[in-house]
Structure formats: structure tokens, C-alpha cells
Motif scaffolding. Structure first.
Motif, PDB file in Angstrom:
ATOM      1  N   PHE A 141      -4.058  -9.442   0.578  1.00 44.32           N
ATOM      2  CA  PHE A 141      -2.667  -9.173   0.199  1.00 44.32           C
ATOM      3  C   PHE A 141      -2.498  -7.789  -0.429  1.00 44.32           C
ATOM      4  CE2 PHE A 141      -2.980 -13.836   0.112  1.00 44.32           C
ATOM      5  CZ  PHE A 141      -1.926 -14.157   0.957  1.00 44.32           C
ATOM      6  N   SER A 142      -3.477  -6.898  -0.239  1.00 42.95           N
ATOM      7  CA  SER A 142      -3.392  -5.571  -0.839  1.00 42.95           C
ATOM      8  C   SER A 142      -2.222  -4.760  -0.282  1.00 42.95           C
ATOM      9  CB  SER A 142      -4.701  -4.809  -0.634  1.00 42.95           C
ATOM     10  OG  SER A 142      -5.003  -4.692   0.748  1.00 42.95           O
ATOM     11  N   LEU A 144       0.682  -5.581  -0.162  1.00 40.41           N
ATOM     12  CA  LEU A 144       1.867  -5.823  -0.976  1.00 40.41           C
ATOM     13  C   LEU A 144       2.036  -4.785  -2.082  1.00 40.41           C
ATOM     14  CD1 LEU A 144       1.696  -9.713  -1.427  1.00 40.41           C
ATOM     15  CD2 LEU A 144       3.339  -8.432  -0.048  1.00 40.41           C
ATOM     16  N   ARG A 145       0.970  -4.093  -2.417  1.00 44.92           N
ATOM     17  CA  ARG A 145       1.012  -3.153  -3.543  1.00 44.92           C
ATOM     18  C   ARG A 145       2.098  -2.095  -3.358  1.00 44.92           C
ATOM     19  NH1 ARG A 145      -1.209   1.776  -5.076  1.00 44.92           N
ATOM     20  NH2 ARG A 145      -1.666   1.957  -7.311  1.00 44.92           N
ATOM     21  N   THR A 184       4.807 -10.057  -6.310  1.00 42.40           N
ATOM     22  CA  THR A 184       3.978  -9.512  -7.385  1.00 42.40           C
ATOM     23  C   THR A 184       2.967 -10.542  -7.873  1.00 42.40           C
ATOM     24  OG1 THR A 184       5.818  -8.088  -8.083  1.00 42.40           O
ATOM     25  CG2 THR A 184       4.011  -8.412  -9.653  1.00 42.40           C
ATOM     26  N   TYR A 187       0.262 -10.920  -5.217  1.00 38.87           N
ATOM     27  CA  TYR A 187      -0.648  -9.778  -5.229  1.00 38.87           C
ATOM     28  C   TYR A 187      -1.560  -9.807  -6.450  1.00 38.87           C
ATOM     29  CZ  TYR A 187      -2.298  -4.992  -5.749  1.00 38.87           C
ATOM     30  OH  TYR A 187      -3.089  -3.888  -5.931  1.00 38.87           O
ATOM     31  N   SER A 190      -4.196 -12.626  -6.246  1.00 43.19           N
ATOM     32  CA  SER A 190      -5.239 -12.366  -5.248  1.00 43.19           C
ATOM     33  C   SER A 190      -6.184 -11.251  -5.683  1.00 43.19           C
ATOM     34  CB  SER A 190      -4.601 -12.004  -3.903  1.00 43.19           C
ATOM     35  OG  SER A 190      -3.907 -10.770  -3.984  1.00 43.19           O
ATOM     36  N   LYS A 191      -5.710 -10.349  -6.580  1.00 42.22           N
ATOM     37  CA  LYS A 191      -6.524  -9.218  -7.009  1.00 42.22           C
ATOM     38  C   LYS A 191      -7.171  -9.431  -8.374  1.00 42.22           C
ATOM     39  CE  LYS A 191      -6.833  -5.828  -5.100  1.00 42.22           C
ATOM     40  NZ  LYS A 191      -7.845  -5.415  -4.098  1.00 42.22           N
TER      41      LYS A 191
END
Length: 228
Positions: A141-142, A144-145, A184, A187, A190-191
Motif C-alpha cells: 500500500f506504499s 497511497l503515500r 491514511t 497506509y 501496513s507500514k
């Protein structure tokens, strides 16, 4: 930043401990927010609460101070000192309680306390669902940043323009902000393992708490607009 190993490089036991502590601190932050908000509603004079949102330039100043203080609180929450980390989280909870004061007051007076409960339940349900997707999905999902950053600047610009020129952003803006807050949370969840070390659960919980409160704000706004 602390020099501990990243969560992604830690053992399964350490990962489990990190996630447990992070979500425990999120829950405690929400409970603290409820307690502080309840106290503020009782001790802050009604005329002062009304003045916070009656004068749009005063509200613009409040948002500016909130933004700057949020950056400071986030920095504190990632300090090497546990005491400073907790001070940053506590400070941020207080900031959220202050910024929410006019909205909660309007909700109680004009829409009834029931709408706050409904918004809270919807927020918790959405947060749980989004978190489940983040933990169970193998997708990256990177991407989305950049969407979140661009969307954040656009929304902030619209909010400032609305306050300066006195126009209402309307229902669809709130819907868009719910989508942005949801993205948000997805993201950030997931991070978690790639952005924090095993001892930075306080800082991680602050970021999740901030996104949850953003989601709650606009869900509550939508529900209130449907009742008025």
C-alpha cells in the motif's frame, strides 16, 4: 529516533509485543480523549466555546497552532526518552480534545449525544475493518503515500479558503475526508513494521490515534448534517 531494530527485522514475539503495545496505547489515548473532553465541556465557559467557531479567523489561528503543536508532539513521541514519548502523546491527546470542543458542543446541543455515540461506533468499526485488511492483505500500500500527501494539502487549502472567504465545504468534502482518513489508516497500519523500531510503539500509537480522530471528525460531521 531510537536505534532499536525495526519491527520488520524483529522476531515474531517482538512483533506481537510491539503491535499489542501500540494498539493498547491507541485505546488508552481514546479513553483519555473522552475523559479530557468531558472535563473541558464542564469547565470551559459556553461563550468561549462559541467564540472558537463563531469567528472564522480565530478558528484559523487555532488550526494553525494545532498543526504546529502536532508536529512538536509527534517529535516528542519518537524521542529516546520514554518520559518525553508519553509527554508527547499526552500533549497530543489534549490538543485533540481542545480542537474537538466546538464540534462536540454543537453535536450535543443541536443533534443530541446519540449522534456522537453513532459516529464513534462507525469509526471503530471502520478502523477495525481497515486494520484487518492491512494485516491480512499481501498487497503493497506504499502507493497511497503520495495520494495522502497530495490529498492532505488540497484539503488543507480548501479548509483555509473556506474560512477566509466564508463558504461551506459541504457534505461531499466530508465524504472525501473520510476516504482520505481511511486511506491514511490503511497506509500507516501496513507500514508499521517498516517505519518504527520495537520501542517506538508510543509514536506509532500517536499516528494511528491522529488518523482515527480525523476519521471520527468527518463521520460525526456527516451524521450531524443529516440530522440538521
Amino acid at each position: 529516533m531510537m536505534t532499536d531494530v525495526l519491527v520488520a527485522h524483529s522476531s515474531d514475539v517482538e512483533k506481537a509485543s510491539f503491535y499489542k503495545k501500540t494498539y493498547l496505547h491507541v485505546a488508552l489515548s481514546i479513553l483519555a480523549f473522552i475523559g479530557v473532553e468531558t472535563i473541558l465541556l464542564k469547565i470551559v465557559p459556553e461563550r468561549l466555546i462559541i467564540a472558537m467557531f463563531a469567528q472564522r479567523f480565530a478558528w484559523l489561528l487555532i488550526i494553525g497552532v494545532f498543526w504546529l503543536a502536532s508536529i512538536l508532539a509527534t517529535k516528542w513521541s519518537l524521542s529516546q526518552s520514554k518520559q518525553i514519548q508519553y509527554f508527547g502523546l499526552a500533549f497530543y491527546v489534549l490538543l485533540e480534545a481542545v480542537i474537538f470542543l466546538p464540534l462536540i458542543y454543537i453535536a450535543v446541543v443541536y443533534s443530541g449525544a446519540q449522534v456522537i455515540y453513532q459516529a464513534a461506533m462507525l469509526t471503530i468499526a471502520m478502523f477495525a475493518g481497515i486494520s484487518a485488511v492491512a494485516f491480512t492483505s499481501k498487497r503493497d500500500f506504499s502507493f497511497l503515500r503520495n495520494i495522502i500527501i497530495i490529498g492532505g494539502f488540497i484539503s488543507l487549502g480548501l479548509i483555509v479558503a473556506g474560512m477566509i472567504f466564508g463558504f461551506n465545504l459541504g457534505l461531499w468534502f466530508s465524504v472525501g475526508m473520510v476516504i482520505l482518513a481511511s486511506a491514511t489508516i490503511l497506509y500507516q497500519t501496513s507500514k508499521l513494521k517498516d517505519s518504527y523500531s520495537t520501542n517506538q510503539y508510543v509514536g506509532a500509537s500517536l499516528q494511528l490515534f491522529a488518523s482515527i480522530m480525523l476519521l471520527f471528525w468527518y463521520i460525526l460531521s456527516i451524521l450531524m448534517s443529516r440530522r440538521n
